[in-house]
Design a protein around this motif. Sequence first.
Motif, PDB file in Angstrom:
ATOM      1  N   LEU A  14     -11.743 -24.794 -19.481  1.00 56.93           N
ATOM      2  CA  LEU A  14     -12.377 -24.036 -19.654  1.00 56.93           C
ATOM      3  C   LEU A  14     -12.975 -24.055 -21.056  1.00 56.93           C
ATOM      4  O   LEU A  14     -12.457 -25.124 -21.899  1.00 56.93           O
ATOM      5  N   ASN A  15     -14.096 -23.646 -21.309  1.00 59.63           N
ATOM      6  CA  ASN A  15     -14.987 -23.987 -22.619  1.00 59.63           C
ATOM      7  C   ASN A  15     -13.994 -22.125 -23.140  1.00 59.63           C
ATOM      8  O   ASN A  15     -14.762 -21.037 -22.967  1.00 59.63           O
ATOM      9  N   THR A  16     -13.017 -22.676 -24.081  1.00 61.60           N
ATOM     10  CA  THR A  16     -12.208 -21.011 -24.823  1.00 61.60           C
ATOM     11  C   THR A  16     -12.375 -21.226 -26.697  1.00 61.60           C
ATOM     12  O   THR A  16     -12.112 -20.541 -26.903  1.00 61.60           O
ATOM     13  N   ILE A  17     -13.255 -21.868 -26.517  1.00 59.79           N
ATOM     14  CA  ILE A  17     -13.474 -22.076 -27.920  1.00 59.79           C
ATOM     15  C   ILE A  17     -14.617 -20.933 -29.343  1.00 59.79           C
ATOM     16  O   ILE A  17     -13.400 -20.389 -30.451  1.00 59.79           O
ATOM     17  N   SER A  18     -14.551 -20.252 -27.840  1.00 56.07           N
ATOM     18  CA  SER A  18     -14.886 -18.954 -28.718  1.00 56.07           C
ATOM     19  C   SER A  18     -14.187 -18.410 -29.379  1.00 56.07           C
ATOM     20  O   SER A  18     -14.286 -17.438 -29.793  1.00 56.07           O
ATOM     21  N   ASP A  19     -12.889 -17.589 -28.071  1.00 57.53           N
ATOM     22  CA  ASP A  19     -11.939 -16.688 -27.993  1.00 57.53           C
ATOM     23  C   ASP A  19     -10.925 -16.952 -29.231  1.00 57.53           C
ATOM     24  O   ASP A  19     -10.754 -16.984 -29.508  1.00 57.53           O
ATOM     25  N   LEU A  20     -10.801 -18.269 -28.865  1.00 60.60           N
ATOM     26  CA  LEU A  20      -9.829 -19.401 -30.082  1.00 60.60           C
ATOM     27  C   LEU A  20     -10.063 -18.360 -31.801  1.00 60.60           C
ATOM     28  O   LEU A  20      -9.529 -18.700 -32.220  1.00 60.60           O
ATOM     29  N   GLY A  21     -12.106 -18.884 -32.051  1.00 54.99           N
ATOM     30  CA  GLY A  21     -12.613 -18.869 -33.293  1.00 54.99           C
ATOM     31  C   GLY A  21     -12.341 -17.826 -33.249  1.00 54.99           C
ATOM     32  O   GLY A  21     -11.948 -17.192 -34.853  1.00 54.99           O
ATOM     33  N   ALA A  22     -12.306 -16.313 -32.447  1.00 59.62           N
ATOM     34  CA  ALA A  22     -12.788 -15.289 -32.522  1.00 59.62           C
ATOM     35  C   ALA A  22     -11.391 -15.226 -33.279  1.00 59.62           C
ATOM     36  O   ALA A  22     -10.799 -14.303 -34.158  1.00 59.62           O
ATOM     37  N   ALA A  23     -10.247 -15.101 -32.639  1.00 58.36           N
ATOM     38  CA  ALA A  23      -8.750 -14.534 -32.509  1.00 58.36           C
ATOM     39  C   ALA A  23      -8.251 -15.190 -33.743  1.00 58.36           C
ATOM     40  O   ALA A  23      -7.315 -14.466 -35.131  1.00 58.36           O
ATOM     41  N   THR A  24      -8.748 -16.355 -34.420  1.00 59.48           N
ATOM     42  CA  THR A  24      -8.383 -17.286 -35.991  1.00 59.48           C
ATOM     43  C   THR A  24      -8.469 -16.869 -37.022  1.00 59.48           C
ATOM     44  O   THR A  24      -8.700 -16.368 -37.562  1.00 59.48           O
ATOM     45  N   ASN A  25     -10.190 -16.014 -36.690  1.00 59.60           N
ATOM     46  CA  ASN A  25     -10.721 -15.283 -37.463  1.00 59.60           C
ATOM     47  C   ASN A  25     -10.933 -14.083 -38.175  1.00 59.60           C
ATOM     48  O   ASN A  25     -10.290 -13.741 -39.071  1.00 59.60           O
ATOM     49  N   TYR A  26     -10.060 -13.353 -37.160  1.00 61.40           N
ATOM     50  CA  TYR A  26      -9.483 -12.246 -37.064  1.00 61.40           C
ATOM     51  C   TYR A  26      -8.394 -12.475 -37.725  1.00 61.40           C
ATOM     52  O   TYR A  26      -7.831 -11.258 -38.765  1.00 61.40           O
ATOM     53  N   ALA A  27      -7.416 -13.072 -37.366  1.00 62.12           N
ATOM     54  CA  ALA A  27      -5.878 -13.190 -38.170  1.00 62.12           C
ATOM     55  C   ALA A  27      -6.365 -13.312 -39.534  1.00 62.12           C
ATOM     56  O   ALA A  27      -5.858 -13.334 -40.628  1.00 62.12           O
ATOM     57  N   LEU A  28      -6.989 -14.700 -39.959  1.00 62.89           N
ATOM     58  CA  LEU A  28      -7.124 -15.256 -41.535  1.00 62.89           C
ATOM     59  C   LEU A  28      -7.907 -13.602 -42.298  1.00 62.89           C
ATOM     60  O   LEU A  28      -7.748 -12.945 -43.497  1.00 62.89           O
ATOM     61  N   SER A  29      -9.151 -12.327 -41.239  1.00 68.02           N
ATOM     62  CA  SER A  29      -9.785 -11.330 -41.933  1.00 68.02           C
ATOM     63  C   SER A  29      -8.847 -10.667 -42.485  1.00 68.02           C
ATOM     64  O   SER A  29      -8.777  -9.836 -43.006  1.00 68.02           O
ATOM     65  N   LYS A  30      -8.009 -10.216 -41.795  1.00 67.08           N
ATOM     66  CA  LYS A  30      -6.935  -9.710 -41.432  1.00 67.08           C
ATOM     67  C   LYS A  30      -5.606  -9.251 -42.599  1.00 67.08           C
ATOM     68  O   LYS A  30      -5.108  -8.420 -43.171  1.00 67.08           O
ATOM     69  N   LYS A  31      -5.895 -10.874 -43.366  1.00 67.37           N
ATOM     70  CA  LYS A  31      -4.616 -11.538 -44.666  1.00 67.37           C
ATOM     71  C   LYS A  31      -5.495 -11.641 -45.748  1.00 67.37           C
ATOM     72  O   LYS A  31      -5.618 -11.387 -46.543  1.00 67.37           O
ATOM     73  N   GLY A  32      -7.360 -11.298 -45.662  1.00 68.08           N
ATOM     74  CA  GLY A  32      -8.342 -11.465 -46.624  1.00 68.08           C
ATOM     75  C   GLY A  32      -8.703 -12.698 -46.893  1.00 68.08           C
ATOM     76  O   GLY A  32      -8.858 -13.063 -48.204  1.00 68.08           O
ATOM     77  N   TYR A  33      -8.853 -14.083 -46.433  1.00 69.27           N
ATOM     78  CA  TYR A  33      -9.185 -14.887 -46.066  1.00 69.27           C
ATOM     79  C   TYR A  33     -10.165 -15.361 -45.476  1.00 69.27           C
ATOM     80  O   TYR A  33     -11.002 -14.827 -44.669  1.00 69.27           O
ATOM     81  N   PRO A  34     -10.903 -16.656 -46.036  1.00 66.82           N
ATOM     82  CA  PRO A  34     -12.328 -16.494 -45.214  1.00 66.82           C
ATOM     83  C   PRO A  34     -12.496 -16.389 -43.823  1.00 66.82           C
ATOM     84  O   PRO A  34     -12.051 -17.730 -43.494  1.00 66.82           O
ATOM     85  N   GLU A  35     -13.240 -16.748 -43.098  1.00 66.96           N
ATOM     86  CA  GLU A  35     -13.781 -16.989 -41.840  1.00 66.96           C
ATOM     87  C   GLU A  35     -14.540 -18.280 -41.569  1.00 66.96           C
ATOM     88  O   GLU A  35     -14.989 -18.614 -42.528  1.00 66.96           O
ATOM     89  N   HIS A  36     -14.907 -19.163 -40.722  1.00 70.67           N
ATOM     90  CA  HIS A  36     -15.119 -19.683 -40.205  1.00 70.67           C
ATOM     91  C   HIS A  36     -15.616 -19.403 -39.455  1.00 70.67           C
ATOM     92  O   HIS A  36     -15.525 -19.191 -38.382  1.00 70.67           O
TER      93      HIS A  36
END
Length: 217
Positions: A14-36
């Motif tokens: 499976l090509n899962t990269i967009s969902d993995l990236g979105a989930a990581t960016n969500y976690a980072l943004s919730k803590k006020g950290y820069p997204e990728h």
Amino acid sequence: MKKLAIFDLDGTLLNTISDLGAATNYALSKKGYPEHPIKAYNYMVGNGVRKLIERAHPDAEPAEIEELFAIFREYYDVHCTDTTIPYPGIPELLKELRANNIAIAVASNKYQEATEKIVRHFFPDIDFVSIKGNVPERPAKPDPSIVFSVLSEFPTPKRDVLYIGDSAVDMETARRACVESVGVTWGFRPVSELRKAYADHVVSQPAEILQFIHDRF
């Protein structure tokens, strides 16, 4: 002829990269950290979600990693199938393998609950003999324990096993487990990584895997 094909999940089935990236960016943004950028995650995934978070926020302390992981899971458990799709030719390959009585298993560094959910969602008609994700009591790949765990559920001589993945982690896992490996070029890592990791074979189309199942090479 091989009797068991063990597949990595992310970047292989499976090509899962967009969902993995979105989930990581969500976690980072919730803590006020820069997204990728989503493309940056191609080189962060492969060793499990905690390692993904460590790479996305390398200055985080262990306790913060756990907090980010919890936020990631809260989001990913709901959104893990939003944009994820099977790679072209993968459903057909899996059906062809089963039609020829080749057993199929999944060995992923993604946590167990998400691994099972995603596999069942995208391949509901495929009979897998084992679906293994990351669990606390078993080391993550490239430790070969996950392969041995599959073999404990579906005993198969190692000479009759083919391991398929898209990264050096996968090729190292296969090497440590002493099973034949196939590196796929449609995933998250370049061909050069697969060859450097001593992939036994490299393919660019799912159907090409069949030649190694039937030992025609």
